[in-house]
Scaffold this motif. Structure first.
Motif: not given
Length: 208
Positions: A50-78
């Motif tokens: 979702x962070x990588x491939x969602x449409x630009x109208x709804x995707x507020x992630x900056x590809x330059x700073x996107x870290x897939x590992x951190x995206x996994x952490x955002x799910x696992x830690x909570x």
């Protein structure tokens, strides 16, 4: 793992009271645990894609700073914090749920966020600005659905009344905030210690 076991998560999200009761008293815990890890993995995958491939109208992630590992952490830690906090509190409140049952219940409640959000990763690339409201509606609907499932699951696994379940959930959220604070404090202290040791080492090397 038979077909009925694979279909049970779908049964749970439509019939949560009966589904969670079956999970606690009738289903194989080993099978349910395997399914839970599968759902958690799919949610991580959905979050990353979702962070990588969602449409630009709804995707507020900056590809330059996107870290897939951190995206996994955002799910696992909570999820981990929720399970630990809920288990710790309910142990003191005469809850009947074991840690593994809390984990299974939590993961099963997350399934709507996979089933609804995953297709919208691709649909969002073909919607207009006016249609983006549908995207946010379904994302919010998925969160609400998962929240209701989690409420029923916690109530069932611990055999609590609705009012006690609400109180338990509020206390669990507070405990999660406290755990997050301690975790950040710990890493901050470790970082300061590393900087301190590094500074001393550099002083010794320069003077030597």
């Amino acid at each position: 793992m038979n077909r009925e076991a694979l279909q049970h998560p779908l049964y749970v999200i439509v019939h949560p009271f009966n589904g969670y009761w079956d999970l606690k008293y009738e289903r194989s815990q080993k099978t349910s645990l395997m399914l839970s890890f599968g759902i958690l993995f799919m949610l991580i995958l959905t979050n990353v894609l979702g962070s990588q491939y969602s449409g630009f109208l709804v995707n507020h992630s900056d590809p330059k700073y996107l870290n897939s590992l951190m995206e996994a952490v955002y799910v696992l830690v909570p999820v981990l914090f929720w399970c630990v906090a809920n288990w710790s509190l309910t142990t003191l409140m005469d809850g009947e749920g074991k840690f593994v049952e809390i984990f299974i219940t939590t993961c099963f409640s997350l399934l709507p966020m996979v089933l609804i959000n995953f297709p919208w990763i691709w649909i969002s690339n073909y919607i207009s600005a006016q249609e983006s409201s549908f995207y946010y509606f379904f994302k919010n609907f998925a969160v609400i659905w998962s929240g209701l499932l989690l409420f029923v699951g916690i109530m069932t696994v611990h055999q609590f009344s609705p009012s006690k379940t609400v109180g338990t959930i509020l206390l669990t959220v507070l405990a999660m905030a406290f755990m997050a604070f301690l975790t950040l404090l710990f890493f901050s202290l470790v970082q300061q210690m590393i900087v301190f040791i590094s500074t001393i080492y550099q002083e010794i090397v320069l003077r030597g």
